[in-house]
Enzyme design. Sequence first.
Site, PDB file in Angstrom:
ATOM      1  N   GLY A  85     -78.637  26.299 -71.533  1.00  0.00           N
ATOM      2  CA  GLY A  85     -79.844  26.498 -70.729  1.00  0.00           C
ATOM      3  C   GLY A  85     -79.722  25.831 -69.370  1.00  0.00           C
ATOM      4  N   ALA A 103     -96.218  18.054 -65.666  1.00  0.00           N
ATOM      5  CA  ALA A 103     -97.138  16.927 -65.825  1.00  0.00           C
ATOM      6  C   ALA A 103     -98.306  17.028 -64.848  1.00  0.00           C
ATOM      7  CB  ALA A 103     -96.376  15.613 -65.608  1.00  0.00           C
ATOM      8  N   LYS A 137     -85.949  10.399 -64.207  1.00  0.00           N
ATOM      9  CA  LYS A 137     -85.822  10.020 -62.793  1.00  0.00           C
ATOM     10  C   LYS A 137     -85.127   8.675 -62.651  1.00  0.00           C
ATOM     11  CE  LYS A 137     -86.916  13.336 -62.591  1.00  0.00           C
ATOM     12  NZ  LYS A 137     -87.413  14.372 -63.520  1.00  0.00           N
ATOM     13  N   GLY A 171     -81.830  25.479 -67.036  1.00  0.00           N
ATOM     14  CA  GLY A 171     -83.179  25.316 -66.480  1.00  0.00           C
ATOM     15  C   GLY A 171     -83.316  23.926 -65.905  1.00  0.00           C
ATOM     16  N   VAL A 172     -84.565  23.454 -65.862  1.00  0.00           N
ATOM     17  CA  VAL A 172     -84.853  22.181 -65.218  1.00  0.00           C
ATOM     18  C   VAL A 172     -84.148  21.017 -65.937  1.00  0.00           C
ATOM     19  CG1 VAL A 172     -86.735  20.756 -64.390  1.00  0.00           C
ATOM     20  CG2 VAL A 172     -87.087  23.171 -64.657  1.00  0.00           C
ATOM     21  N   ILE A 173     -84.304  20.960 -67.271  1.00  0.00           N
ATOM     22  CA  ILE A 173     -83.724  19.832 -68.009  1.00  0.00           C
ATOM     23  C   ILE A 173     -82.192  19.917 -67.995  1.00  0.00           C
ATOM     24  CG2 ILE A 173     -83.493  18.764 -70.301  1.00  0.00           C
ATOM     25  CD1 ILE A 173     -86.408  19.462 -70.806  1.00  0.00           C
ATOM     26  N   GLY A 200     -86.069  25.478 -73.180  1.00  0.00           N
ATOM     27  CA  GLY A 200     -87.516  25.604 -73.093  1.00  0.00           C
ATOM     28  C   GLY A 200     -88.210  24.752 -74.151  1.00  0.00           C
ATOM     29  N   GLU A 260     -75.747  29.597 -69.707  1.00  0.00           N
ATOM     30  CA  GLU A 260     -77.081  30.144 -69.445  1.00  0.00           C
ATOM     31  C   GLU A 260     -77.109  31.619 -69.852  1.00  0.00           C
ATOM     32  OE1 GLU A 260     -80.265  29.317 -68.273  1.00  0.00           O
ATOM     33  OE2 GLU A 260     -80.618  31.475 -68.462  1.00  0.00           O
ATOM     34  N   HIS A 278     -90.201  12.167 -35.091  1.00  0.00           N
ATOM     35  CA  HIS A 278     -88.762  12.332 -34.888  1.00  0.00           C
ATOM     36  C   HIS A 278     -88.087  10.972 -34.997  1.00  0.00           C
ATOM     37  CE1 HIS A 278     -84.993  13.863 -33.363  1.00  0.00           C
ATOM     38  NE2 HIS A 278     -84.943  12.812 -32.537  1.00  0.00           N
TER      39      HIS A 278
HETATM   40  P1  NAI Z   1     -86.585  25.865 -68.727  1.00  0.00           P
HETATM   41  O1  NAI Z   1     -87.538  26.925 -69.114  1.00  0.00           O
HETATM   42  O2  NAI Z   1     -86.671  25.204 -67.412  1.00  0.00           O
HETATM   43  O3  NAI Z   1     -85.083  26.437 -68.839  1.00  0.00           O
HETATM   44  C1  NAI Z   1     -84.563  26.969 -70.019  1.00  0.00           C
HETATM   45  C2  NAI Z   1     -83.342  27.806 -69.675  1.00  0.00           C
HETATM   46  O4  NAI Z   1     -82.676  28.114 -70.873  1.00  0.00           O
HETATM   47  C3  NAI Z   1     -83.691  29.125 -69.001  1.00  0.00           C
HETATM   48  O5  NAI Z   1     -82.895  29.301 -67.870  1.00  0.00           O
HETATM   49  C4  NAI Z   1     -83.397  30.158 -70.084  1.00  0.00           C
HETATM   50  O6  NAI Z   1     -82.974  31.392 -69.584  1.00  0.00           O
HETATM   51  C5  NAI Z   1     -82.281  29.474 -70.857  1.00  0.00           C
HETATM   52  N1  NAI Z   1     -82.137  29.911 -72.236  1.00  0.00           N
HETATM   53  C6  NAI Z   1     -83.116  30.186 -73.135  1.00  0.00           C
HETATM   54  N2  NAI Z   1     -82.578  30.536 -74.316  1.00  0.00           N
HETATM   55  C7  NAI Z   1     -81.228  30.474 -74.171  1.00  0.00           C
HETATM   56  C8  NAI Z   1     -80.134  30.710 -75.044  1.00  0.00           C
HETATM   57  N3  NAI Z   1     -80.316  31.074 -76.312  1.00  0.00           N
HETATM   58  N4  NAI Z   1     -78.880  30.564 -74.565  1.00  0.00           N
HETATM   59  C9  NAI Z   1     -78.673  30.180 -73.277  1.00  0.00           C
HETATM   60  N5  NAI Z   1     -79.673  29.951 -72.405  1.00  0.00           N
HETATM   61  C10 NAI Z   1     -80.947  30.086 -72.854  1.00  0.00           C
HETATM   62  O7  NAI Z   1     -86.667  24.820 -69.937  1.00  0.00           O
HETATM   63  P2  NAI Z   1     -86.150  23.327 -70.057  1.00  0.00           P
HETATM   64  O8  NAI Z   1     -85.115  23.014 -69.041  1.00  0.00           O
HETATM   65  O9  NAI Z   1     -85.824  23.165 -71.495  1.00  0.00           O
HETATM   66  O10 NAI Z   1     -87.430  22.491 -69.700  1.00  0.00           O
HETATM   67  C11 NAI Z   1     -88.595  22.616 -70.519  1.00  0.00           C
HETATM   68  C12 NAI Z   1     -89.854  22.431 -69.738  1.00  0.00           C
HETATM   69  O11 NAI Z   1     -89.968  21.113 -69.275  1.00  0.00           O
HETATM   70  C13 NAI Z   1     -89.917  23.360 -68.558  1.00  0.00           C
HETATM   71  O12 NAI Z   1     -91.059  24.162 -68.688  1.00  0.00           O
HETATM   72  C14 NAI Z   1     -90.018  22.481 -67.376  1.00  0.00           C
HETATM   73  O13 NAI Z   1     -90.994  22.936 -66.482  1.00  0.00           O
HETATM   74  C15 NAI Z   1     -90.395  21.114 -67.934  1.00  0.00           C
HETATM   75  N6  NAI Z   1     -89.677  20.108 -67.175  1.00  0.00           N
HETATM   76  C16 NAI Z   1     -89.991  19.908 -65.876  1.00  0.00           C
HETATM   77  C17 NAI Z   1     -89.288  19.028 -65.108  1.00  0.00           C
HETATM   78  C18 NAI Z   1     -89.605  18.890 -63.663  1.00  0.00           C
HETATM   79  O14 NAI Z   1     -90.676  19.287 -63.256  1.00  0.00           O
HETATM   80  N7  NAI Z   1     -88.714  18.373 -62.849  1.00  0.00           N
HETATM   81  C19 NAI Z   1     -88.193  18.228 -65.663  1.00  0.00           C
HETATM   82  C20 NAI Z   1     -87.902  18.568 -67.012  1.00  0.00           C
HETATM   83  C21 NAI Z   1     -88.646  19.462 -67.735  1.00  0.00           C
END
Ligand code: NAI
Length: 474
Positions: A190, A329, A58, A192-194, A280, A213, A453
């Site tokens: 990936g 968290a 952040k 995802g979130v990160i 992940g 992805e 407002h």
């Molecule tokens: P994620 O589960 O959010 O995303 C992983 C992504 O990678 C998915 O879209 C998946 O389909 C893709 N993927 C998996 N294997 C793959 C492959 N071989 N090739 C291409 N794409 C592939 O996991 P991420 O982003 O690593 O985050 C890990 C954890 O940390 C999550 O569970 C998340 O909730 C947590 N986190 C939460 C945050 C927040 O709340 N803002 C910030 C950062 C992390």
Amino acid sequence: MAKQFDVVVIGGGPGGYIAAIRAAQLGMSVACVDAWQNAKGGPALGGTCTNVGCIPSKAMLQSSEHFEHVQHGLAEHGVEVKGVKLNLAQMLGRKDTVVKQNNDGIQYLFKKNKVTFLHGRASFVKADAGTYEIAVSAPSNESVIGKHIIIATGSNPRALPNVPFDEQLVLSNTGALEIDSVPKKLGVIGAGVIGLEMGSVWRRLGAEVTILEALPTFLGAVDESVAGEAHKLFTKQGLAIELGVKIGNIKVGKGVRVEYANASGAAQVLEVDKLIVSIGRVPNTDGLHPDAVGLKLDKRGFIAVDEHCKTNLPNVWAVGDVVRGPMLAHKAEEEGVAVAERIAGQHGHVNFDTVPWVIYTAPEIAWVGKTEQQLKAAGVAYKAGSFPFMANGRARALGDTSGLVKFLADAHTDEILGVHIVGPMASELISEAVVAMEFRASAEDIARICHAHPTLSEATKEAALAVDKRALNF
Ligand code: NAI
């Protein structure tokens, strides 16, 4: 003689340190063991979240957003700025300071609450007469005995097979927060979130970012209309997102060469200076020695727990990323509090149906409850209402009108089933929806509440009105 405690907490991340504080508040003697080391080898309480996750990301998201905004977002306000320069060392240094303030804050809280902190890695030694002996490695080098044990050891980043993280060229979340000069080309595996958060940081700082992805849909767990809107906005910002890819060989040399098949199966190559792998995370039980006491893990390596975070062993509990459920968290914190309260004979409870999710991109994405696609799949009759920030006065004044708020409510009772936001300050706006859902409010309840407002929160009220097709400003 090993010191004895009512509760020994293993892990000082958000699950562990919050459980330790709550147990101490409830009058128990508490020790918390944590192995994390700062650059000087000293303790760094707060786990992944504080050291290499939520907090530093952040800080970098905020700094990089300022950098982008000052270049591209101020002219329309009549503020002309010339000669903007990036001082990446200062930006990274500030991030480290923010982390340290949080580390120190937790140590202070431990002192204040009389929680004994032990720096080192904890391992089960043996179970004996209703207690557990835990060995703590260097620098503490001692053993403690706990009547209750709370395991909160978190998670580690998942690596691609045969592509270990070196944190120089192939980066996990840790290396992604430490890049010391902006890469020309950055690859992310990936979406995802990160991947989205870190991809956004480095794109804003000047990198050309490509995200690969595996899944054919963008943010499949997010409500379709919000994910679609976010996809459009991120693409417009310059994030190249390729969906439905299959990653092949990855060669690490001077840079990183990624071979992959695109969605139509055609062979492609992506050459980048650095590669973030964010596919992940896996539960962390490194060095815990669960076998020493017969602690059961499930097939995927998580510590097996019931809905109350109880393991198969009496008085041994586990919370957070190392057990089932979302790796968030705030979910870990809630479980930590609930377990401490259960140990004290109270009735701690976590409502998994109202755990909010946030992705801190710009605009932010936040949601709670069911998505429209989940309701359809479950055959639930629902009503939907949306309101775009484009029609919100405060968003126009801010100059940030992207996105929308969407409500989903039960077709018969009007109870709110899900709220989905993509837009400015979505992370803060979602709280109203979480509170409403905890109180089992109807969309009508929100629609009839006076919202100040001009605020972004009026978009929430308007989306609730839209459920009954009576939005006023759209
Ligand atoms: P994620 O589960 O959010 O995303 C992983 C992504 O990678 C998915 O879209 C998946 O389909 C893709 N993927 C998996 N294997 C793959 C492959 N071989 N090739 C291409 N794409 C592939 O996991 P991420 O982003 O690593 O985050 C890990 C954890 O940390 C999550 O569970 C998340 O909730 C947590 N986190 C939460 C945050 C927040 O709340 N803002 C910030 C950062 C992390």
